[in-house]
Each structure stands twice: as structure tokens, then as C-alpha cells.
Design a protein around this motif. Structure first.
Motif, mmCIF file in Angstrom:
data_model
loop_
_atom_site.group_PDB
_atom_site.id
_atom_site.type_symbol
_atom_site.label_atom_id
_atom_site.label_comp_id
_atom_site.label_asym_id
_atom_site.label_seq_id
_atom_site.Cartn_x
_atom_site.Cartn_y
_atom_site.Cartn_z
ATOM 1 N N ALA A 217 -9.725 -21.513 -7.911
ATOM 2 C CA ALA A 217 -11.174 -21.332 -7.788
ATOM 3 C C ALA A 217 -11.510 -20.467 -6.575
ATOM 4 O O ALA A 217 -12.338 -19.546 -6.661
ATOM 5 N N ILE A 218 -10.864 -20.733 -5.435
ATOM 6 C CA ILE A 218 -11.151 -19.963 -4.224
ATOM 7 C C ILE A 218 -10.716 -18.509 -4.393
ATOM 8 O O ILE A 218 -11.475 -17.577 -4.077
ATOM 9 N N GLN A 219 -9.507 -18.294 -4.914
ATOM 10 C CA GLN A 219 -9.020 -16.920 -5.065
ATOM 11 C C GLN A 219 -9.819 -16.163 -6.119
ATOM 12 O O GLN A 219 -10.103 -14.976 -5.948
ATOM 13 N N GLY A 220 -10.177 -16.820 -7.223
ATOM 14 C CA GLY A 220 -11.000 -16.164 -8.229
ATOM 15 C C GLY A 220 -12.371 -15.802 -7.680
ATOM 16 O O GLY A 220 -12.892 -14.709 -7.938
ATOM 17 N N PRO A 249 2.488 -19.078 -8.550
ATOM 18 C CA PRO A 249 2.718 -18.931 -7.114
ATOM 19 C C PRO A 249 3.335 -17.580 -6.779
ATOM 20 O O PRO A 249 3.999 -16.945 -7.599
ATOM 21 N N ALA A 250 3.103 -17.114 -5.558
ATOM 22 C CA ALA A 250 3.697 -15.920 -4.967
ATOM 23 C C ALA A 250 3.056 -14.621 -5.431
ATOM 24 O O ALA A 250 2.794 -13.738 -4.626
ATOM 25 N N VAL A 251 2.808 -14.430 -6.724
ATOM 26 C CA VAL A 251 2.261 -13.155 -7.207
ATOM 27 C C VAL A 251 0.773 -13.290 -7.492
ATOM 28 O O VAL A 251 -0.065 -12.676 -6.836
ATOM 29 N N GLY A 252 0.426 -14.081 -8.466
ATOM 30 C CA GLY A 252 -0.949 -14.463 -8.753
ATOM 31 C C GLY A 252 -1.952 -13.336 -8.841
ATOM 32 O O GLY A 252 -1.790 -12.377 -9.604
ATOM 33 N N ALA A 253 -3.003 -13.435 -8.010
ATOM 34 C CA ALA A 253 -4.138 -12.525 -8.074
ATOM 35 C C ALA A 253 -3.749 -11.089 -7.771
ATOM 36 O O ALA A 253 -4.452 -10.149 -8.167
ATOM 37 N N GLY A 254 -2.633 -10.866 -7.084
ATOM 38 C CA GLY A 254 -2.183 -9.516 -6.769
ATOM 39 C C GLY A 254 -1.906 -8.669 -8.007
ATOM 40 O O GLY A 254 -1.929 -7.437 -7.935
ATOM 41 N N LEU A 255 -1.655 -9.322 -9.145
ATOM 42 C CA LEU A 255 -1.431 -8.579 -10.382
ATOM 43 C C LEU A 255 -2.681 -7.813 -10.818
ATOM 44 O O LEU A 255 -2.599 -6.890 -11.633
ATOM 45 N N ILE A 256 -3.852 -8.184 -10.281
ATOM 46 C CA ILE A 256 -5.096 -7.497 -10.612
ATOM 47 C C ILE A 256 -5.573 -6.601 -9.480
ATOM 48 O O ILE A 256 -5.865 -5.419 -9.683
ATOM 49 N N TRP A 257 -5.643 -7.138 -8.251
ATOM 50 C CA TRP A 257 -6.234 -6.323 -7.188
ATOM 51 C C TRP A 257 -5.317 -5.214 -6.700
ATOM 52 O O TRP A 257 -5.807 -4.181 -6.215
ATOM 53 N N VAL A 258 -4.009 -5.351 -6.833
ATOM 54 C CA VAL A 258 -3.110 -4.267 -6.405
ATOM 55 C C VAL A 258 -3.279 -3.023 -7.282
ATOM 56 O O VAL A 258 -3.467 -1.915 -6.758
ATOM 57 N N GLN A 272 -12.571 2.350 0.062
ATOM 58 C CA GLN A 272 -12.643 1.175 -0.797
ATOM 59 C C GLN A 272 -11.254 0.603 -1.067
ATOM 60 O O GLN A 272 -11.059 -0.613 -1.095
ATOM 61 N N SER A 273 -10.282 1.502 -1.260
ATOM 62 C CA SER A 273 -8.910 1.065 -1.520
ATOM 63 C C SER A 273 -8.346 0.306 -0.331
ATOM 64 O O SER A 273 -7.732 -0.766 -0.490
ATOM 65 N N VAL A 277 -7.201 -3.595 -0.197
ATOM 66 C CA VAL A 277 -5.841 -3.986 0.202
ATOM 67 C C VAL A 277 -5.886 -4.991 1.359
ATOM 68 O O VAL A 277 -5.185 -6.016 1.347
ATOM 69 N N LEU A 278 -6.705 -4.695 2.360
ATOM 70 C CA LEU A 278 -6.808 -5.602 3.513
ATOM 71 C C LEU A 278 -7.360 -6.966 3.087
ATOM 72 O O LEU A 278 -6.844 -8.015 3.490
ATOM 73 N N PHE A 279 -8.403 -6.952 2.266
ATOM 74 C CA PHE A 279 -9.004 -8.208 1.812
ATOM 75 C C PHE A 279 -8.021 -8.991 0.951
ATOM 76 O O PHE A 279 -7.876 -10.210 1.097
ATOM 77 N N GLY A 280 -7.341 -8.293 0.027
ATOM 78 C CA GLY A 280 -6.388 -8.966 -0.850
ATOM 79 C C GLY A 280 -5.205 -9.541 -0.098
ATOM 80 O O GLY A 280 -4.749 -10.655 -0.389
ATOM 81 N N THR A 281 -4.711 -8.792 0.887
ATOM 82 C CA THR A 281 -3.529 -9.242 1.638
ATOM 83 C C THR A 281 -3.874 -10.338 2.631
ATOM 84 O O THR A 281 -3.210 -11.381 2.686
ATOM 85 N N VAL A 282 -4.923 -10.099 3.420
ATOM 86 C CA VAL A 282 -5.242 -11.010 4.519
ATOM 87 C C VAL A 282 -5.997 -12.244 4.041
ATOM 88 O O VAL A 282 -5.667 -13.371 4.409
ATOM 89 N N VAL A 283 -7.013 -12.041 3.189
ATOM 90 C CA VAL A 283 -7.879 -13.162 2.799
ATOM 91 C C VAL A 283 -7.320 -13.878 1.571
ATOM 92 O O VAL A 283 -6.985 -15.063 1.629
#
Length: 355
Positions: A217-220, A249-258, A272-273, A277-283
Motif C-alpha cells: 500500500a505504501i509503495q503503491g 521482495p527485492a525487485v517489486g516496484a522497480g519493475l515499473i519505475w525503472v 524528471q528522470s 530515480v532518486l525518489f524510487g531508490t531513496v524513498v
């Protein structure tokens, strides 16, 4: 001899009848599973209502179910409806040609022509690669959109299963203690082992669902927010997809935002890119790395690698329900082997321990 034959015949018939009953219940497996999960997860709430209203099983079960509907089920239905709406809209845009992946690829080629030149120097057929990329984008977009469309078309079936889940959850909440005692009497285990295994079942179910659902829920929510903030299309749709994928686990949301970040970089939207990347990696990534071991691994007492493998295996074998069933099977596996190691050691080992 006659008594032994009669006992074996009865056990054989018992297995057949049980197998037939399980086969009969198979169409409602998901509804039954989630009804059990609701009863387990919201047992503390039911205990609170019991202290508040006294021993009134029907009232406390209704109150617990209403609490569950308010804080979990209704918000989930709202998000699912938004997902279906955006998915159908995306599907219609692709079918009408309003979204053209070829135009996107052409724009990428115009923005970063040095990539094409570099690939050609290595003997890569740019036109073939372009067609494959376009087909992949088309098929991926249509897959997600068609999935949302199928959900919308299966509304009647969904509400039947939803009704079965709520109906069964009420009786499990009301009669849970009695049913637990009945299961304990039917299972040929000692009281200690029975309590250990039932406790492990409840503990893992509660920890896995609460942990994974909270993380998803938080990541979505964060993924959908950053897509909306960067003016990317179908933010709710991709937020829901990121939430579902974060169950892995481990990959998850990165399959979309990367891929989205790569696309933004390729078309020249570098700021924007970088932000994505910063938001996806850090947050988004930090949420997974910090919360998952705390909410899932610690309570289930499973190592991270076993949580990952059992989750992936469960998703492959059981679909969306597998993110709970997989770790649950893994936890019961470790519990059974723990009992075996503790209670069925070789006599010489027990003597050595007693010295």
C-alpha cells in the motif's frame, strides 16, 4: 482382524470424502482463505469488542467485520475501481491509436541519436530492435489494460466471492474458538504440538499479510504520487501495479519505475528522470529495505532469502494469494522440522544432553 479391516476401510472412506469435499470447495478457495485471514488478523479487534460489549458473539463478530470493512475492504475496493477505470481507458486509447508506441520510439531516436549510432557500430539491426521494443510496449500495455478490463467484466463473479468471504468471515469470527478446539481434537497431535503449529499458522498469516499489504500500500501510494507529480499518464493504474509488484521482495516496484525513468531520460526529460530515480531508490526502495525485514521476516522468524523464495514460489503456484501461502508453507516447514529435531532425536543425543 475384523476390527483392523473395519478401521482401515473407514480411514480410506474418510480420505475419499475429504478429498471430494476439498474439490467441491476449490472454486471458493480464495474466498475461504481470505475469510480465515480476516478472522486471524482481526482477532485482537474482536477481543476488544468483547471486552467492550461483553459475551455477545453475534454483535462482536458484526462489529469486527464492520471495522474490517471500514479500514481495509472499502478503501481497497475504491482503489480497485479506480484501477479498472484507468485500465479500461488505457486499453481504449491503445485500440484507438491515441497512444502510439512507434511515435515514442521515434522521439527517443531523435533525442539520443548517439545510442543508435553506437548500436549500429556493434552490428545491431536498429529497425528490428525498434519493432521488438514497440511490440513489447504494445503487448505490455494491452496486457495490463486487458487485465483491468477483465476485472470489470467479472464483476458478478467478484461479488459472489466477496459475499462468500464476508459470510464465512462472520462465522469464523463468531465461532473461531469452538472451531479451533474441534480442529485440535481431530488432528492426531499432542496438545503442545497442536498449540505450536496453530500458533505458528496464525503468527505467520498475520505477519505476512499485515507486513506485505502495508508495504504494498505504501509503495503503491508513493509510486502513484510520483507518477502524478511528474505528469506521467495513468498514475493510479501504475501505482496499483507497483503496489502489486512490491509483493515480490527485492525487485517489486522497480519493475515499473525503472523503465519509466529510462524512457524519460531517453526522450530528453532528464530532470524528471533523475527525480524519479532518486525518489524510487531513496524513498520507495528504502520502504522495502527497512520495513519488510521488520514486519515480515522478524515476526515469521524466517531468513530473508527464504521469505523471497517462498513468496516467489507462492505467487507462481497460487497467484496473488501466494504471497501469503508461500511464506506460510515455509514457516510450517520450519516448524515441523523443529518439532522433529526436538522430539525425535536419537537416544544417544538425548542421553548426552542429560549429562
Amino acid at each position: 482382524m475384523q476390527a483392523r479391516l473395519e478401521q482401515r476401510s473407514f480411514l480410506f472412506l474418510l480420505l475419499i470424502v475429504t478429498a471430494l469435499f476439498l474439490y467441491l470447495m476449490q472454486p471458493f478457495f480464495g474466498a475461504i482463505f481470505w475469510a480465515c485471514a480476516i478472522a486471524i488478523i482481526f482477532f485482537p479487534a474482536q477481543r476488544y469488542f468483547t471486552r467492550l460489549w461483553g459475551e455477545r458473539p453475534n454483535l462482536t463478530a458484526l462489529g469486527t467485520l464492520g471495522f474490517c470493512l471500514t479500514i481495509v475492504i472499502l478503501p481497497t475496493l475504491f482503489v480497485a475501481a479506480s484501477f479498472v477505470f484507468e485500465g479500461v481507458n488505457l486499453y481504449q486509447q491503445i485500440q484507438a491509436g491515441e497512444i502510439d508506441p512507434r511515435a515514442f520510439m521515434d522521439r527517443i531516436g531523435e533525442t539520443v541519436p548517439f545510442v543508435g549510432t553506437a548500436l549500429e557500430s556493434f552490428g545491431v539491426d536498429i529497425e528490428s530492435l525498434r519493432e521488438r521494443a514497440v511490440n513489447a510496449v504494445m503487448e505490455g500495455g494491452q496486457f495490463f489494460a486487458q487485465s483491468a478490463l477483465n476485472i470489470g467484466q467479472n464483476t458478478a463473479r467478484f461479488f459472489i466471492h466477496f459475499g462468500v468471504m464476508l459470510y464465512l468471515a462472520f462465522f469464523l469470527l463468531r465461532d473461531g474458538g469452538y472451531l479451533r478446539e474441534l480442529i485440535g481434537q481431530a488432528v492426531p497431535l499432542s496438545r503442545e504440538r497442536e498449540q505450536l503449529l496453530l500458533g505458528k499458522f496464525a503468527e505467520v498469516t498475520r505477519a505476512t499479510i499485515k507486513g506485505n499489504v502495508v508495504i504494498a500500500a505504501i509503495q503503491g501510494l508513493l509510486g502513484g504520487f510520483i507518477f502524478w507529480a511528474l505528469s506521467l499518464p495513468a498514475a493510479v493504474l501504475w501505482g496499483v501495479v507497483m503496489g502489486v509488484l512490491s509483493l515480490i521482495p527485492a525487485v517489486g516496484a522497480g519493475l515499473i519505475w525503472v523503465p519509466a525513468a529510462i524512457y524519460l531520460f531517453a526522450i530528453g526529460n532528464w530532470i524528471q528522470s533523475i527525480v524519479l530515480v532518486l525518489f524510487g531508490t531513496v524513498v520507495i526502495g528504502l520502504i522495502d529495505n527497512l520495513l519488510r525485514p521488520v514486519l515480515v521476516g522478524r515476526d515469521t522468524k524466517l531468513p530473508d532469502y527464504m521469505v523471497l523464495l517462498s513468496t516467489l514460489g507462492g505467487l507462481i503456484l497460487f497467484g496473488i494469494n501466494g504471497f501469503v501461502i508461500g511464506p506460510l508453507i515455509a514457516a510450517l516447514f520450519t516448524a515441523f522440522w523443529g518439532i522433529f529435531i526436538r522430539d525425535f532425536k536419537h537416544p544417544e543425543d538425548q542421553e548426552a544432553e542429560g549429562r
